[in-house]
Scaffold this active site. Sequence first.
Site, short mmCIF file in Angstrom:
data_model
loop_
_atom_site.label_atom_id
_atom_site.label_comp_id
_atom_site.label_asym_id
_atom_site.label_seq_id
_atom_site.Cartn_x
_atom_site.Cartn_y
_atom_site.Cartn_z
CE LYS A 263 19.36 -45.21 -20.34
NZ LYS A 263 18.24 -46.11 -19.97
CB ILE B 121 17.91 -41.82 -30.97
CG1 ILE B 121 17.46 -43.07 -30.21
CG2 ILE B 121 18.52 -42.18 -32.33
CD1 ILE B 121 18.57 -44.02 -29.79
N GLY C 162 35.38 -53.56 -36.32
CA GLY C 162 36.27 -54.19 -35.35
C GLY C 162 35.50 -55.13 -34.43
CG PHE C 163 32.20 -56.37 -35.00
CD1 PHE C 163 31.10 -55.52 -34.99
CD2 PHE C 163 32.61 -56.92 -36.20
CE1 PHE C 163 30.43 -55.22 -36.17
CE2 PHE C 163 31.93 -56.62 -37.38
CZ PHE C 163 30.84 -55.78 -37.37
CD GLU D 26 29.53 -53.26 -27.23
OE1 GLU D 26 29.52 -52.16 -26.65
OE2 GLU D 26 30.40 -54.12 -27.02
MO1 MOS Z 1 33.14 -53.61 -28.56
S1 MOS Z 1 33.30 -55.62 -28.12
O1 MOS Z 1 32.97 -52.94 -27.02
O2 MOS Z 1 34.52 -53.11 -29.28
#
Ligand code: MOS
Length: 689
Positions: free
Chosen positions: A651, A579, A239-240, A655
């Site tokens: 964290k 992680i 989706g991004f 992104e």
């Molecule tokens: Mo992303 S741009 O926080 O779905």
Amino acid sequence: MTDTVSRIRPGAPGSIANGHRAEGVEKVTGAARYAYEHPVPDAVYAYPVQAPIASGIIGALDAAEALAMPGVIAVLWGGNTNTFGENFELSLFNRSEVTYRGQLVAAVVADTLENARAAAAAVRVDYTPDAHDVVLRADHPGLYRPEKVNPALPTDFGYGDVAAGLAGAAARVAVTYTTPVQHNNPMEPHAAVASWDDAGVLTVYDSTQGPTADRDTIASVLGLDPEQVRVVSPHVGGGFGSKGTTRPQAILAAIAARAVGRPVKVALTRQQMFTLTGHRTPTIQHLELGAAADGRLSAVAHDVIEHTATRTEFAEQTATCTRVMYGTPAMRTTHRLARLNVPAPSWMRAPGETPGMYALESAMDELAVELGMDPVELRVVNDPAAEPESGLAFSSRHLVACLRAGADRFGWAERDPRPGVRRQGRWLSGTGVAASTYPARRRPSTATAAAVGGGYEVCIAAADIGTGARTVLGELAASVLGVDAARVQVVLGHSALPDAPLAGGSMGTASWGSAVAAACAALLKDGQHGSADTTDDVADDAGWARHSFGAQFAEVLVDQLTGEVRVPRLLGVFAAGRILNPVLARSQFIGGMTMGLSMALFEETAVDAAAGGFVRTDLAQYHVATCADVPSVEAFWIDEVDAHLWPGGGKGIGEIGITGTAAAIGNAVWHATGRRVRDLPITPAKLLG
Ligand code: MOS
């Protein structure tokens, strides 16, 4: 807290089933169902009719020819569809004006997708066109100051005397960077299947980053109670950000299904996605930096111009990264918008930080050149003791450790700083560095856990958009329960499950994980069942500046004859808290870095001033980096212990990997060629021109 790089085994097996995703077998065998693939008996198909003008008034619609075509069941438009809602993007057909080219003005419902598509082309719509305006310019007469920037951040922020800081500086840069419109282009196109039952309950199989929010938006737009809507989305192909808000396919499927009394499927085409599912705003960013001879910043100004739609405001937070990155006695950050005849821009992977860090980190490189200083050292000397914007202490900040570890792994020490002097045949070679950052946040969530049979079931309306959320939440639950992860089943991707926030803002794991861990802890007390709501916990989160950091190093080759840029090597070191699953994390980091490379060299949606909209809207012409473009992308991380985060200690990693990458590549292109291209993407034409 440790500064050492110890988790440095890219590709090392994770802790669950040798790193296999919980749903991996379903996915590779094709059994996993994505939105459009859900078998719904008796379904028919709706296909959009889009406005061919960018501005004007919708007049008469003639559906006669379309209705006479094979298989056509209905033509829906403003004249025959009940108006509903006041959401300009989603209250389909409920308006007489066109404000962008590609706006959905009608739809055809037919027995097959092909018949619907053919008939859509035969729907005649009269328009009274008006003048349109689609080009962003720094001197646009309509520039205005939005009240806030996404999600609710100050539009302008600054302190100190920037003019004095610049005037007294030993070295200065004043530069403008521009970035184009970009599109998210997830692998799975947006699609929905909608059906209504006899009790008036609407089920939507939708491609969404959050079933809870999608349900609530669909209900609100259609005037239903949330209990009357069920969103089902067990598997989502990326989706991004473009699926972080409800998109027209869900609403169109719902109203078409209601109109024809049968389930309706809607699959947006790749081309339609370019106008109906959001995009990243173009930016014009002016940076002014001043520094003393030792490299310490004396002033930082970051002034941003971007676009928004005429009726829907989305103000991207492009300059907010500058408020956290470097210490300076004087700062100015501003955002101004022009309302254009474009679809509403929206979230695209690290909205704000991605274009903002491109500009800031490119300007820092230019400042290092002006100072005759190593760009790694310039960043090190400006590492702030507290967050410049708030004065708050960082919960943890290991940018310097990332820079040092990355420089070490990359072999930065041997770098000759002179530009344009290294040749490999007809290729010029160079290297560049840039920093990364992204906020570490979480949102309230609920979850339940129960002992079921011989194992455990965790329920949460989370979304696994390809990240491995199902897997990592299962591992987390298992660790709290003290059992093998194979005994935990995570049920997500359905709005009837306990309410949960989006897979977005790199907040998914922290938000959902907090609730899952608390529900499992409650189960341990009760023995059978546990539930959690983290609203109060999250409300207590204030008090620390929480961000991930990273350092990215790029090596480029530039063909002197053709201007072609290759990136034989990209290396990132990140500090993103604990992680949780190294296999999944590595995939997120290198995915982000690849998308950043794609932004640096390829991605651009052309804006046609005459036609009034986006053109070259397909993957043949909007080039996205492929395997051949990324021969070596390596991601490493620091074992960062941060006691001020949620109990899982991560964290967020979705992104941070894209932020800074484009700057590292642009800086390497300068080092290779001596040419500073300040306008993305860095194409052969710009390098040769
Ligand atoms: Mo992303 S741009 O926080 O779905």
